[in-house]
Structures are given as C-alpha cells and as structure tokens.
Design a protein around this motif. Structure first.
Motif, PDB file in Angstrom:
ATOM      1  N   ALA A 356       0.847  -1.199   0.000  1.00 44.43           N
ATOM      2  CA  ALA A 356       0.000   0.000   0.000  1.00 44.43           C
ATOM      3  C   ALA A 356       0.881   1.248   0.000  1.00 44.43           C
ATOM      4  O   ALA A 356       1.945   1.280   0.615  1.00 44.43           O
ATOM      5  N   TYR A 485      -7.926   4.150  -1.399  1.00 39.93           N
ATOM      6  CA  TYR A 485      -7.214   2.876  -1.268  1.00 39.93           C
ATOM      7  C   TYR A 485      -7.801   1.824  -2.198  1.00 39.93           C
ATOM      8  O   TYR A 485      -7.081   1.118  -2.897  1.00 39.93           O
ATOM      9  N   ARG A 489      -5.883  -0.110  -5.291  1.00 48.24           N
ATOM     10  CA  ARG A 489      -5.751  -1.571  -5.390  1.00 48.24           C
ATOM     11  C   ARG A 489      -6.253  -2.074  -6.731  1.00 48.24           C
ATOM     12  O   ARG A 489      -5.690  -2.999  -7.304  1.00 48.24           O
TER      13      ARG A 489
END
Length: 491
Positions: A356, A485, A489
């Motif tokens: 991340a 986020y 992804r």
C-alpha cells in the motif's frame, strides 16, 4: 527501602529504569543499538549487542544511584517482539537475530497457511513476515546447516534473561507473537511448531509475566555488585503489553492509543479475541487470565515528521502544528483541504498490505504546507479509526482509553483523533516511561507486592471528548480516503 529494575530491549536502544517501592523514578539510562540490513528486506541484530548494551545501561544505573542499587529486590524484562534468536546446544547464537521488521519471509507465510488448514484458528492470528514462525521456515529452507544445529529459539528479551540467569524461559504475551502459542490455552501448540519443523523441546518454558521466571545467576550478581543476593526475574512481557502494565491498563476494557512512529490501539480483554482476516493481533496479556487485542497503523507520528521535512518545516513541528490549527479553525478551508492516504510504509490493520502507498487527492494551487500537514494528521486519525473498527467488530473496543506516545503532546491532534475515532482520550500527566517502567512493575509483583497496589492508573493531564458536530464532515472525508485505497488496489 527496596528498588526494582525494569529493562526494555528495544530495536534502537536498551532502556533501563530503577524505581522505588512507591514507584518513584530513581534513575534511568539507555545504551544504543544498531540494526544491520545486509540485503533488501533484511533486518538483523547481533544478540551479543543486546547483552553488551544491557551491561552498559546497568553500569550507568548502579553508578547513578549506588545505595538504591544495593537494595535491588526484583527485575522485570520487556522487549521488541517476534525476533528469531537461534541458539545451539551450548547456548551460542548461530546467526544474527532476524528482527520484527524483517520482510524476507513472505513466501513462507503463505506456505504456513497452506500447510495447516486451521492455522489462524490455532494461532488466533494470521501469518506475517514480522512474526517468528515464518522466519524459522525461511532458515530451514535457505540456511539448512543453521537450522539443523538449532537447539533453542528465543525472543530478544528472553535471550537477555538467559544471559542473566542461565535459564531458557519466556512468557505468554511475547510468546503469543511467535505464532507457535495456543493463545486461548496459553501453551505451546505442537501442530504449529511441527509446521516449522520444530518441537516443544526447542522452545523455552513459559510462565506468566508477573511470575518469577528465574533468578539472577551468582556470576552476574557478582559482576553487578550484588554478591550473595538471590534476585528474582519476572516473566515480563512484550513491549506493548509492558507499556499497558506501565499505565495501569490491566482490566477488561482498559486501553491505550499510542501515537509514536506507528499508531497502536490496544485493549485488554478477559477472554481471547480473534479477527485474523482483518489483521487484529490477538495476544495474551502479561498478566494471568487476561488477553489483549491490538491493531496497528504503520505510519503515525512518522507521517507528521515526513510532511514537516518535505515542506521545509524541519525541526519546527510545533510551529507547523500551530499553523495547522489556525488553518483548520476556518471551516471552509478545512472542508476543502486535500485528503491524505497515510500508507507511507504499507499498512497493517486492516489491510495487511505491505505494498500500500500514500497519496494526496484534491490538491489545489492555494494549498500550502499547513493544508498538507492538516491532511496528514487527519489521514492518520482515519487510519486509527479503521483500527478501532476492527476492535469493535471483534468485540474488544476499549471502554477507557489513555493516549500515549510522542504525538500525545499535541492537544490539537488529540482532539482531532477523538473526533475522528469517537473515543474519549485521556493524556497522562506523568513522564513517558514506557515499557521499561511496566517491566519494573511486573518485577514488583513477582517479588510479592499485590497487583492491585502496583498497577494503578496515572494522573490525567488533559481529556478530549469527541465533538459530535465534527462527525459529518470527518465521516465524508474518511470515506474518500478509503475509496482512494480501493481505487489504488484496482489500479
């Protein structure tokens, strides 16, 4: 009047404190440690350096308070968790210790989950390269000659105990972080050990953190100027469990939010809690009959230091915080501030995603350093809200919560955290003594002082209650951060 010694084997230093029978600080000292990174993802330390640093810290304490040192009644140990210290049959280290922040064993984590179908049920935790078990699988695969000679596997503080006493002993809170302990039953699990090619004979005896684990050997006692003394060494605990003992977080519902390099929310429970798929760390507490749930955001105060550095604020973090507070006092500017995804070093809870990354969204030409810094403080607060949500879902939310760590010195950030998490936060007035102080408290209990007399809570300097009026705006901005986020992804 008796004194009690607490030692914390950290990653960057060994810290030691000497406290009196009324828990007054008599003296403190520290000795630095270095981390070796011989290859990408590797992080190691020479176990001998822990012992050398411990000896140095002890010498400084004894010199600073010689009369109180002569009255030493107990020792407690705390330390960095998860480190794999491999010893041969003679007790000699076979290789440098593989530390908690070593990332080489990702493939072995997957192998462990595949080899034991109920692994997470047995261990109460999922596998991660930081834990001890996958490190041993890596050694077996890549250094078979070392693995074949391994007679004992110790955690860092337990290696120091061995050097102090000649005994192989660990305790429940630190051992739970190996992934070899049955956390619910507080014993080694033969199936989990076998998955790494190990047996219980290669594990230390385990005790509770407040029990006597061993006594200082006659040789070390003589070296430390304590000739003829039989001084008990408490089981001790992992660094977070000892920190909890140090601030009186010992009953179910007691918790703390630590705002250090990383952010931690820790809650004491009276039964095991588990949510491994959401990266909840479910460990035993350092006191009998208690466990704890812990969630971790990898970037906290370190994110503030990062934004201060790249915006030119440098060491004037307090000045930057004052500018942030003025910026955020204007509702319109705050509502249109950038949104920050705070994953500068990957993320642990709730994503378990070392890949991340961090990002700003919504940047405009009129955004200056204070707008970026505000977004960073807010993003860290949202990450800790995600951590709290995991504890809530596991049935382990704190009912009282102290705020500790370097970031707790900022009243503005404390209020923002209370608003973003919905937690009422109390900031202690006492100096931050941390894990070494908690270890000394465990030593006091092992020496016969009642837990109820030892584990009192500190006086409170300031309290921060959530502002309900802030919830709508913060909720909308938190949703934007989480969407960032998910989008990253997918990309």
């Amino acid at each position: 009047m008796t004194s009690h010694l607490g030692i914390d084997i950290g990653t960057s230093s060994v810290k030691a404190v000497l406290i009196g029978s009324r828990q007054n600080l008599i003296a403190e000292s520290s000795a630095p440690l270095e981390v070796d990174r011989p290859r990408p993802l590797w992080s190691e330390q020479d176990p001998e350096s822990w012992w050398t640093a411990t000896q140095s810290a002890i010498s400084a304490l004894a010199a600073a308070a010689p009369s109180e040192w002569d009255e030493l009644a107990s020792i407690g140990l705390s330390g960095q968790q998860h480190g794999a210290t491999l010893l041969d049959a003679a007790g000699k280290a076979l290789r440098p210790c593989i530390l908690w922040n070593d990332g080489r064993s990702g493939a072995e984590c997957r192998e462990l989950l595949d080899s034991v179908t109920d692994f997470t049920t047995r261990a109460c935790n999922t596998t991660m390269p930081g834990f001890t078990a996958p490190k041993l699988l890596w050694v077996a695969k890549h250094e078979p000659e070392v693995f074949a000679k391994t007679a004992m596997v110790l955690l860092p503080k337990d290696y120091v105990r061995f050097r102090m006493s000649g005994e192989y002993v660990s305790e429940m809170s630190d051992s739970a972080g190996t992934l070899w302990l049955n956390v619910a039953e507080r014993r080694w699990d033969a199936t989990l050990l076998a998955a790494c090619g190990l047996t219980e004979a290669q594990m230390p005896r385990v005790v509770e953190g407040s029990q006597v684990s061993a006594c200082l050997s006659a040789q070390v006692a003589a070296e430390w100027g304590l000739v003829g003394r039989k001084i008990p060494i408490a089981g001790g605990g992992g660094d977070n469990a000892c920190s909890a003992v140090g601030i009186g977080a010992t009953r179910a519902g007691d918790g703390f939010l630590s705002l250090g390099t990383s952010g931690v929310i820790f809650t004491v429970t009276d039964h095991p809690v588990a949510l491994p798929e959401r990266t909840l760390h479910a460990f035993c507490h350092a006191l009998p009959g208690r466990w704890h749930g812990m969630t971790v955001a990898l970037s906290a105060a370190s994110a503030l230091s990062w934004i201060a550095g790249i915006t030119g604020a440098g060491g004037d973090i307090q000045g930057l915080l004052a500018r942030v507070e003025r910026f955020a006092s204007e509702p319109e500017r705050r509502a249109h501030a950038p949104v920050f995804l705070p994953y500068l070093t990957g993320e642990r809870t709730p994503h378990n995603d070392p890949h991340a990354t961090a990002a700003f969204a919504g940047l405009c030409a009129d955004h200056g350093p204070e707008a970026l810094a505000y977004a960073v403080l807010e993003g860290v607060a949202f990450a800790l809200r995600d951590c709290l949500d995991v504890l809530v879902d596991a049935g382990a939310a704190p009912t009282s919560c102290l705020m500790v760590g370097g970031g707790s010195r900022s009243s503005y950030w404390a209020q923002l955290l209370a608003d973003a998490t919905g937690l009422a936060l109390d900031v202690p007035s006492s100096a931050e003594l941390g894990a070494a102080f908690g270890a000394a408290r465990l030593g006091m209990i092992a020496a016969g002082v009642r837990e109820q007399e030892v584990c009192v809570k500190p006086a409170i300097r300031a309290s921060f209650s959530p502002d309900r009026a802030a919830a709508p705006l913060l909720g909308e901005r938190a949703a934007r951060m989480r969407a960032m986020y998910r989008s990253d992804r997918r990309g």
